[in-house]
Enzyme design. Sequence first.
Site, PDB file in Angstrom:
ATOM      1  N   LYS A   1      -8.569  14.091   4.306  1.00 32.86           N
ATOM      2  CA  LYS A   1      -7.693  12.921   4.276  1.00 32.86           C
ATOM      3  C   LYS A   1      -6.673  13.106   5.382  1.00 32.86           C
ATOM      4  O   LYS A   1      -6.622  14.168   5.994  1.00 32.86           O
ATOM      5  CB  LYS A   1      -6.985  12.784   2.933  1.00 32.86           C
ATOM      6  N   ARG A   2      -5.840  12.089   5.637  1.00 36.31           N
ATOM      7  CA  ARG A   2      -4.792  12.278   6.633  1.00 36.31           C
ATOM      8  C   ARG A   2      -3.877  13.420   6.229  1.00 36.31           C
ATOM      9  O   ARG A   2      -3.675  13.680   5.030  1.00 36.31           O
ATOM     10  CB  ARG A   2      -3.986  10.980   6.787  1.00 36.31           C
ATOM     11  N   LYS A  40       0.653  14.618   0.592  1.00 35.59           N
ATOM     12  CA  LYS A  40      -0.724  14.866   0.131  1.00 35.59           C
ATOM     13  C   LYS A  40      -0.959  16.348  -0.154  1.00 35.59           C
ATOM     14  O   LYS A  40      -1.982  16.734  -0.719  1.00 35.59           O
ATOM     15  CB  LYS A  40      -1.731  14.354   1.160  1.00 35.59           C
ATOM     16  N   HIS A  77       0.798  -1.235   0.000  1.00 28.13           N
ATOM     17  CA  HIS A  77       0.000   0.000   0.000  1.00 28.13           C
ATOM     18  C   HIS A  77       0.822   1.273   0.000  1.00 28.13           C
ATOM     19  O   HIS A  77       0.258   2.366   0.121  1.00 28.13           O
ATOM     20  CB  HIS A  77      -0.920   0.056   1.217  1.00 28.13           C
ATOM     21  N   THR A  87      -8.541   6.546  -2.065  1.00 27.03           N
ATOM     22  CA  THR A  87      -9.894   6.004  -2.163  1.00 27.03           C
ATOM     23  C   THR A  87     -10.913   7.115  -1.926  1.00 27.03           C
ATOM     24  O   THR A  87     -12.044   7.028  -2.399  1.00 27.03           O
ATOM     25  CB  THR A  87     -10.123   4.851  -1.149  1.00 27.03           C
ATOM     26  N   LYS A  94     -14.684   8.129  -3.688  1.00 28.92           N
ATOM     27  CA  LYS A  94     -15.916   8.468  -2.957  1.00 28.92           C
ATOM     28  C   LYS A  94     -16.491   9.786  -3.472  1.00 28.92           C
ATOM     29  O   LYS A  94     -17.701   9.920  -3.689  1.00 28.92           O
ATOM     30  CB  LYS A  94     -15.639   8.555  -1.452  1.00 28.92           C
TER      31      LYS A  94
HETATM   32  C1  26V Z   1       1.993   2.351   8.054  1.00 31.23           C
HETATM   33  C2  26V Z   1       2.374   2.387   9.351  1.00 31.23           C
HETATM   34  C3  26V Z   1       3.792   2.519   9.647  1.00 31.23           C
HETATM   35  C4  26V Z   1       4.066   2.858  11.077  1.00 31.23           C
HETATM   36  C5  26V Z   1       3.215   2.099  12.019  1.00 31.23           C
HETATM   37  C6  26V Z   1       1.766   2.320  11.784  1.00 31.23           C
HETATM   38  C7  26V Z   1       1.412   2.274  10.347  1.00 31.23           C
HETATM   39  C8  26V Z   1       0.090   2.135  10.011  1.00 31.23           C
HETATM   40  C9  26V Z   1      -0.279   2.088   8.718  1.00 31.23           C
HETATM   41  C10 26V Z   1       0.662   2.216   7.730  1.00 31.23           C
HETATM   42  C11 26V Z   1       0.201   2.069   6.333  1.00 31.23           C
HETATM   43  C12 26V Z   1       0.380   3.206   5.483  1.00 31.23           C
HETATM   44  C13 26V Z   1      -0.010   2.791   4.137  1.00 31.23           C
HETATM   45  C14 26V Z   1      -1.357   3.288   3.708  1.00 31.23           C
HETATM   46  O1  26V Z   1      -2.254   3.596   4.458  1.00 31.23           O
HETATM   47  N1  26V Z   1      -1.488   3.370   2.417  1.00 31.23           N
HETATM   48  C15 26V Z   1      -2.671   3.853   1.783  1.00 31.23           C
HETATM   49  O2  26V Z   1      -3.430   2.729   1.380  1.00 31.23           O
HETATM   50  C16 26V Z   1      -4.616   3.093   0.712  1.00 31.23           C
HETATM   51  C17 26V Z   1      -5.380   1.835   0.444  1.00 31.23           C
HETATM   52  O3  26V Z   1      -4.692   1.046  -0.457  1.00 31.23           O
HETATM   53  C18 26V Z   1      -4.291   3.867  -0.555  1.00 31.23           C
HETATM   54  O4  26V Z   1      -5.491   4.260  -1.164  1.00 31.23           O
HETATM   55  C19 26V Z   1      -3.458   5.091  -0.221  1.00 31.23           C
HETATM   56  O5  26V Z   1      -3.048   5.728  -1.410  1.00 31.23           O
HETATM   57  C20 26V Z   1      -2.243   4.679   0.575  1.00 31.23           C
HETATM   58  O6  26V Z   1      -1.520   5.813   1.019  1.00 31.23           O
END
Ligand code: 26V
Length: 810
Positions: A543-544, A549, A355, A651, A655
Amino acid sequence: MFKDKESFKKAFTRQMLDKLGLPLEEASEADVYKILSGMIREHVGRDWAKTNTLYKAQQEKQVYYFSMEFLIGRLLGNNLLNLGILDMVREALKELGYPFADVEEQESDAGLGNGGLGRLAACFLDSLASLQYAGNGTGIRYKYGLFEQKIMDGNQVELPDYWLQRGNEWEVRRPDKQVEVRFWGNVVTRELHGRLIFETVQYEAVRAIPYDVPIIGFGHPHINTLRLWSAESMMDPFRQPSGQDGSYYRYLDYNRSVESISEFLYPDDSHYEGKLLRLKQQYFLCSAGVQSVLRTFEKLNLPLTQLPDKVAIQINDTHPTLVIPELIRILIDDNGFGWEDAWDITNRVVGYTNHTILSEALEKWPVQMVRELLPRIYMIIEEIDRRLRIELMQRYPSDPDRISRMAIMENNQIRMAHLAISGSHSTNGVAALHTEILKKREMKDFYELYPSRFNNKTNGITHRRWLIYANPALAKLVSECIGTRWIKHPQELNGLIKCCRNAGFQSAFANVKRHNKEKLANYIFDKQGIRVNPESLFDIQVKRLHAYKRQLLNVLHIVHLYNQLKENPGMDIVPRTFIFGAKAAPSYYLAKRIIKLINTVAGRINGDASVKDVLKVVFLENYSVSLAEKIIPAADVSEQISTASKEASGTGNMKFMMNGAITVGTMDGANVEMHEMLGDDNMFIFGLSAEQVQNYYQYGGYSAWDMYNSDSRIHEVMDQLIVPGLICSFDNEFRDIYQSVLDHNDEYFVLKDFASYSEAHLNIDLAFRNRQDWQKKAILNVAHSGKFSSDCTIRGYASEIWRLIPVQKK
Ligand code: 26V
C-alpha cells in the site's frame, strides 16, 4: 474474428502480415501485443457506438464520475476477460509460440492515480459497464503517471513514468469534441434589461481535447466511456493572433504553461499543498467535463431544468468540487438562469464522496489564488458562502463560533469540503465506521444541519480483475465447487461456506495458493535475486507508505522476531517471508526513511545465514496495479494495521480477503465490516479501537516514553534504530525515525499497539501450524468477500444517490 481459436489464429496471423508486414515467426512480443490490442479495439468499435446510440435513444439518466485519478493498470487482459475470450486467446497465442504473460508485459500500466482513491474509480468503471449502467468516467490524461520507483542503496528514487512512450492502444483522440477552458482575466459587470450580466475579459483560453477509452462490460456488448482530457494551446488564446501586439514571447510562456496542465499527476496523497498548477488541473477537469456533459444533454432537446433527471455527477473527494460553481456559472451566465434555480439544479445533480479524515489532506485553497486564476468562479463561491452564512445565522443566531467553523471562506481560505457538502445533495463516507466518524466528529456541524444528506457506501473492488483475472486458478476451483453463478452474482461466493470443511476442497485450495506462491517466489528471484521459500508463510503489506498505515509497526515487529531468533536459535517458529511494497510521496521524508529502514532490515536478515530457513524480508520495487495482481493471490496473511480511525476504508484489505489471505488488522475502515462477517476465528484483530484512539487524542493519558521504559521488547527494538548492532551500521542511523516516535509522543500509537500486534502474530503462528483449519479460515474469507464486490457498492450508489437504472434494449 474471435469466434473460435482457429479463426482467431488465422485472423491474427493475417493482421500481422497486413498491418506490420511481418510473418509470425519474426514478430516480437511487442508486435503481438500491438496486433492483438488493435484487433480488440476494432472488435469493440461497433458495440461502443451502439451503446452510445442506445443511450441517446433511451434517454436514461447517466452518471459522470469526476475524478482527478483513475488508476487503471493494464487493459489487455481485463478487456479479453470481459469480452469472454481470455482463455481462448491465451491458448491460441500459446500455440502460436507466445506465452500470454510475456505479451501482457508489453503494455505500460496506466498509473493515473496514487492509491486507493484512484483504484476505486477504476473498479467503479468496471462495475458500471458490467452492470449496464450509463456510467462515464471524467479525468485527466496525464502525460506522466505516478512515478516509477527504483530502490538504490535502500532508498527510494523516483523516475518519470512516461507511460505513453510506446503509444496507447486503448485511447481515441476526439478533437471534434474539444472545449475551451478559461483562466485569469477580469469580470466586467453590467446591467441588461434589469439583470446583472457578468462577462470575463482578458482571460487566457486553453484547449481541452478529450481522449476516449472504451470501458468494456463483462459478458455483454455494453461499452462505456472514460473521457480523459488533455490540455493544448490555442492559436489565439488572447483573442488576437500572437505577435500582433508584440507579444510573441507571451505566447511562448503561455504555450509552456498550457502543456504543464495535463503534464503530470501529483504524486502526493497525504499532504495538501496549495499549488497553483494543481488548482489549474482541477478547474481544467471540472470546466471541460461539465461543458462536455452539457453538450451531451443538449442533444436530448430538453430544458436545463430537467438536467437533474438525466444527469448525476459524482465527485471523487473534493478535488473536482469546482464542478459546483462551474455548473452554476454556465447556468447563470450562459443560459440566463437566476441564482435560486441554478443553485437548485446544481445541488440535485452533484454528489460528493469523502475519502479521508486526515486534516493534513483536506483541501483549502488560498482566496487570493482562486480570485486571480478564476475570477468569476470566485464570485460564485463568495455568493455561496454568503448565502450559507445567512442560513446559519437564521438557524443558529446565538452561535457565531459555529458559523465560522462551518463557513466556506474563513481565514482567507476556501474550504473545499464545506463547499462540496453545501453544494451537493449527498455526502457519503466509504465504510460504515468512516461515515460514523464523519457524522459524529469531523463533519458533525454539517450533519446536524443536513442529516438526510449523509450516507454510507462501503467501498468495493471488482471481482473480475481481482479474482477471475488475477487468480484464474482460484476462480476455476470456486466454479468447480459452486458453479459459475457467482461470477454475475458475487454474493453467491458464500456458497463456499458449505465447502470450507471438505478435506478434498481444502487441499485443492491449498494447492492453488501454493502454485501462486511459487509464481511469486520466481518473480522475486528474477527481479531481486532473493530466494524465498514458498513453503513459508507469506505475510504481505502492500500500500502507499504513510505514517498512519504503520509499516513501521510491521518492521519493528520483524526486528523483534529476529532478536528472539538470535537469542534463541532453536526457537520453534513457522518460517515467514515478509513482503512489502510501497511508494512514498517524493517529499514525504519520514515515509522515505521507513523505506530505507525496511530495506536495511531486509539486507541484514537476508544476509544472516543463521536465520535463512525461518525469516526473509523482501521489499518489492515499484508497487503498482500490475504488481498487485502478482502479489495478492500469493498472500497467506494480509497486513491491514492502520491506527484505528485513520483508514477511511482500505480496499487492499478486500482484495486479499477475496484471494484467501487472512487479515491481521485493527478495527479500522472496512476491516470492521469484514470482522462482522468473519468473527474472531477468521481474522486476527488487535490494537486500540477508534474510540480509544480518539479518547487519547482528546484527553491525553498516553506516554510513548512510558511505553519505551516499561516494555523491554520495545526498548530493545527502538534502541536498535540508533545503536549499531544487528540493524544499524553506525550511530544514530535511524535517529529521525526514533525521534518521530518518541519525541512526538507516538502520534500513531505504534508502541501502544506493539504488544497486542505481537500477540496477534503469535496466534497467526499457532494457527498456521494447523493447516486444515487454516484452509478453512482462508476459504471462509473468500466465501464472505462477495459483499465487497464493487458491483454491490455501485448498485448502492445507483439506487440511493444517482437514482439510475441499468440501460437495456427495450
Ligand atoms: C489527496 C491529495 C492531497 C494533496 C494533493 C494530491 C492528493 C491526491 C489524493 C488525495 C486523496 C487522499 C485520499 C485517499 O486516497 N483516500 C483513500 O481512499 C480510499 C478509497 O476510498 C480508501 O480505501 C482509503 O482508506 C483512503 O485512504
